[in-house]
Design an enzyme around this catalytic site. Structure first.
Site, PDB file in Angstrom:
ATOM      1  N   SER A  35      48.287  22.364  15.460  1.00 20.09           N
ATOM      2  CA  SER A  35      49.429  22.045  14.587  1.00 20.09           C
ATOM      3  C   SER A  35      50.603  21.507  15.391  1.00 20.09           C
ATOM      4  O   SER A  35      51.686  21.280  14.833  1.00 20.09           O
ATOM      5  CB  SER A  35      49.874  23.304  13.834  1.00 20.09           C
ATOM      6  N   ASP A  40      41.697  28.405  17.591  1.00 22.03           N
ATOM      7  CA  ASP A  40      42.130  27.330  16.682  1.00 22.03           C
ATOM      8  C   ASP A  40      40.959  26.620  16.007  1.00 22.03           C
ATOM      9  O   ASP A  40      41.159  25.810  15.107  1.00 22.03           O
ATOM     10  CB  ASP A  40      42.993  26.305  17.426  1.00 22.03           C
ATOM     11  N   GLY A  67      55.184  27.608  17.258  1.00 18.73           N
ATOM     12  CA  GLY A  67      55.066  28.425  16.048  1.00 18.73           C
ATOM     13  C   GLY A  67      53.809  28.241  15.227  1.00 18.73           C
ATOM     14  O   GLY A  67      53.819  28.492  14.020  1.00 18.73           O
ATOM     15  N   ASN A  96      48.272  29.097  23.375  1.00 18.33           N
ATOM     16  CA  ASN A  96      48.057  29.725  22.069  1.00 18.33           C
ATOM     17  C   ASN A  96      48.879  31.004  21.976  1.00 18.33           C
ATOM     18  O   ASN A  96      50.072  30.957  22.147  1.00 18.33           O
ATOM     19  CB  ASN A  96      46.581  29.912  21.738  1.00 18.33           C
ATOM     20  N   THR A 155      53.684  29.101  21.847  1.00 21.25           N
ATOM     21  CA  THR A 155      53.697  27.679  22.239  1.00 21.25           C
ATOM     22  C   THR A 155      55.104  27.335  22.708  1.00 21.25           C
ATOM     23  O   THR A 155      56.030  28.122  22.544  1.00 21.25           O
ATOM     24  CB  THR A 155      53.243  26.795  21.056  1.00 21.25           C
TER      25      THR A 155
HETATM   26  N1  GLY Z   1      47.541  26.838  19.366  1.00 23.08           N
HETATM   27  C1  GLY Z   1      48.370  26.450  18.316  1.00 23.08           C
HETATM   28  C2  GLY Z   1      48.195  25.064  17.906  1.00 23.08           C
HETATM   29  O1  GLY Z   1      47.694  24.263  18.674  1.00 23.08           O
HETATM   30  O2  GLY Z   1      48.524  24.727  16.806  1.00 23.08           O
END
Ligand code: GLY
Length: 551
Positions: free
Chosen positions: A433, A403, A452, A381, A361
C-alpha cells in the site's frame, strides 16, 4: 544556504527562503540529507543518505533488511520513474508453509522468524539510486549512516515506546535482544544504541555497491540466519535480486497532475480510482459529513478492486488501464447512493479476521534547488519486522511475506483481503500500500507520503484533496488534519480520537456507516512543497510522529 521551514528539523535552521526541502521521520536523517545537498549532492544522493540513516535510527520501521519504492522526478528532462525495491519471495516458497492442511493460517508464520522474510530490496535500491541518478559515491552518501551505526545515537521517545510495545518480539527474536534491548528490557529514551555490525554491512555496500550485500559473506550470513530461523532462503535468491524501474501511475484530479506508485504497490491504482470517483461529485471539504460519505464510498470501491484485481503485474494480468480510467470511475460513481452506505452484503465477502500487529513503515520527501524530487516509502513491515537479525550483519529482516494473500477470506495484519492476484509464488513481490506521490498544479508541486499499512492510501488521498482545495498551500495543515479510514472490509470507518464532533458522527451513522474510534492517532506524514511561482521550498512533518504518540 539551505533552510527548512515549518516543523521538520533542519541542519542549518537558517532563516532565508529555502530552495530545497527534506521531510523525514527523524531529525538525524533530515539533517544528514541536507548535509549531502550542501556537499554538492542532488535530491537522489540525499535520498540515499536519508534512507540509510533512517535504517539506523528507526530500525523498527525500515532498513537494509527491507524494501520499498522511490518515486523520482529528474528536473533536467522531467523524467519520472518508480524504482521498485520491493522484497521478493524466495524461490522455495509455497503457500503450504503458512497454512495447515485445512487451509487455516499457521499462527505467526507470516509475521515472525525466517519464513516471514522476503528478499530485501533496499540495498540494491540505494546502489541503483547512487549509480544511475546521484552525483556522489556511496562512500560519501552512506557515511552519515555508517557513523551513526558505529558511534551510536541516543534513542528518542518514539524508539523507546515502540521497543516497549515489541519487547516480547525482541526478547524472543534472533539477536534482537542483544542489539535492541538494554539488559533484556526496552531501552529508555536517551539510551546510546550502537550497531557496529550494521556499520560494517553499510561499509561493505559503500565499497562494493549491492555486491557487498547480495554476494559474499553478508549474503552467506543472511541465508544461514534465515535457515536457522525456519526460513528457506538460498544464496541465489539474493544474487538474483533485481531492482525494477517502472512507469508510475499518472492521472489528473481537478486540474492537478498526480503521479504515484505503480504495482506491486496498490497505492497509485487505488488512489487514482478513488480520486476519479470523487471527481464526479461536487466535493469541497473531505471532512464535512456529506463529502465524508462520498470519500468513504469511493474508498470502499477502490479497496474492493484492490482485493479483487491487484497483485504483482510481472506475475498476473491486472486490468490497470481500465481501473485507473475515467470511464470506469464514472460507472463506479453511479453505484453510490448519496444518502446511504453500500451494504457489505453487496460485496460477497466472508472473511476471517486477523490480529492487527502494528502499522509501521517510513516515508520521506526530498526536493532540491534544481527541482529534482524524491518521494520514498520504505518498510520492514510491522515494527521490528520478523525479529531476525543475522548476527554478523546487523541487518534486521522484514516480515513482508504477510502482505501476500494466503487465501480467500484470510486477512493480513492490516485486515486486508486479497485473492489469486496476490497469492504467494516464488520470486513474486507482495502487494503493497506504500504510496509516495507527487501532486502538481499551478501552485507548485508537493511530494507526499506516509507510513501506516492500508491507511497510507486514505492518508495520501486526504493530502491530495486538501492540497487541491487550498488556494495557498498550508503544508503543516495538510499533514496535521484529522483522519478517517475505510478499506471495504472490515465494514467500519476508523476515526482518529478527539477529531470529529458528535454531530459529524451522528450524520455519518445516519447514512449507515459504522464508525469505530481508534485509541491512537495514526500516520507520520512527511511532505515537501516547492512553489511554482518563486521556487521557494518548505517541508512539514506530521506532529503525530513525535508529539502525539501516533502510529
Ligand atoms: N508492508 C506494508 C505495505 O507494503 O503496504
Amino acid at each position: 544556504m539551505l533552510a527548512l521551514a515549518s516543523v521538520a528539523v533542519s541542519a542549518t535552521g537558517a532563516d532565508v527562503p529555502a530552495r530545497a526541502a527534506i521531510a523525514s521521520a527523524h531529525p538525524l536523517a533530515t539533517e544528514a540529507g541536507y548535509k549531502m545537498l550542501q556537499q554538492g549532492g542532488n535530491a537522489f544522493d540525499a535520498a540515499v543518505t536519508v534512507a540509510a540513516v533512517l535504517g539506523v535510527v528507526e530500525p523498527y520501521s525500515a532498513g537494509l533488511g527491507g524494501g520499498g519504492f522511490w518515486l523520482l522526478h529528474r528536473a533536467a528532462d522531467k523524467f519520472e520513474v518508480m524504482v521498485d525495491a520491493r522484497e521478493t519471495a524466495p524461490a522455495a516458497i509455497t503457500n503450504s508453509l503458512y497454512v495447515d492442511e485445512n487451509g487455516v493460517p499457521v499462527p505467526g508464520a507470516t509475521l515472525k522468524g525466517g519464513k516471514a522474510a522476503g528478499i530485501p530490496g533496499v540495498p540494491a535500491g540505494l546502489a541503483h539510486l547512487a549509480r544511475r541518478y546521484g552525483r556522489l559515491p556511496l562512500r560519501v552518501s552512506l557515511a552519515p549512516a555508517i557513523a551513526l551505526a558505529r558511534d551510536g545515537f541516543n534513542i528518542d521517545s518514539r524508539f523507546a515506546r515502540i521497543a516497549k510495545v515489541r519487547e516480547s518480539l525482541l526478547l524472543e527474536g534472533v539477536n534482537t535482544a542483544r542489539i535492541f534491548l538494554d539488559n533484556n528490557h526496552a531501552p529508555q529514551q536517551g539510551y546510546l544504541l550502537r550497531q557496529p555490525q550494521l556499520a560494517a554491512t553499510l561499509e561493505a555496500i559503500a565499497l562494493q555497491g549491492s555486491n557487498g550485500f547480495y554476494l559474499g559473506p553478508v549474503a552467506q550470513a543472511l541465508v544461514g540466519a534465515v535457515k536457522a530461523a525456519g526460513g528457506m532462503w538460498q544464496e541465489s535468491d539474493l544474487s538474483d535480486y533485481k531492482i525494477v524501474e517502472r512507469a508510475p501511475v499518472r492521472f489528473s484530479y481537478r486540474g492537478a497532475t498526480i503521479v504515484s506508485a505503480s504495482l506491486p504497490s496498490s497505492g497509485g491504482v487505488t488512489l487514482a480510482q478513488t480520486l476519479n470517483i470523487l471527481e464526479q461529485f461536487p466535493l469541497v471539504d473531505a471532512r464535512n459529513p456529506a463529502s465524508a460519505h462520498l470519500v468513504i464510498e469511493a474508498l470502499r470501491r477502490g479497496f474492493q478492486d484492490r482485493m479483487r484485481y491487484l497483485g504483482d503485474s510481472d506475475f498476473v494480468k491486472v486490468p490497470t488501464a481500465t481501473l485507473v480510467g475515467k470511464s470506469y470511475a464514472h460507472s463506479r460513481a453511479a453505484s453510490i447512493d448519496p444518502n446511504l452506505a453500500t451494504p457489505i452484503d453487496a460485496l460477497s465477502i466472508t472473511p476471517l479476521a486477523a490480529k492487527s500487529e502494528s502499522y509501521n513503515t517510513t516515508h520521506y520527501s526530498v526536493i532540491d534547488a534544481d527541482g529534482n524530487r524524491v518521494g520514498a516509502t520504505l518498510s520492514i513491515n510491522s515494527w521490528f519486522g520478523s525479529g531476525v537479525v543475522a548476527a554478523d550483519t546487523g541487518v534486521l529482516l522484514n516480515n513482508e511475506i504477510d502482505d501476500f494473500s494466503l487465501g480467500a477470506g484470510l486477512a493480513n495484519t492490516y485486515h486486508l483481503l486479497g485473492g489469486a492476484a496476490n497469492a504467494i509464488a516464488p520470486r513474486k513481490r507482495p502487494l503493497s500500500s506504500m504510496s509516495p506521490t507527487f501532486v502538481e498544479d499551478a501552485k507548485g508541486v508537493m511530494v507526499i507520503g506516509a507510513p501506516g499499512g492500508s491507511r497510507i492510501i486514505s492518508m495520501v488521498l486526504f493530502g491530495v484533496l486538501d492540497y487541491v482545495n487550498q488556494g495557498k498551500v498550508d503544508l503543516l495543515g495538510i499533514v496535521t488534519a484529522p483522519r478517517y479510514h475505510h478499506q471495504c472490509w472490515p465494514d467500519v470507518v476508523e476515526i482518529e480520537p478527539d477529531s470529529f464532533s458528535a454531530e459529524w458522527i451522528a450524520a455519518l451513522t445516519a447514512k449507515g456507516h459504522q464508525l469505530k474510534p481508534v485509541n491512537r492517532k495514526w500516520g507520520n506524514m512527511q511532505a515537501v512543497f516547492k512553489s511554482g511561482v518563486d521556487g521557494a521550498a518548505q517541508a512539514a512533518s506530521d506532529p503525530r510522529g513525535f508529539d502525539m504518540g501516533g502510529y
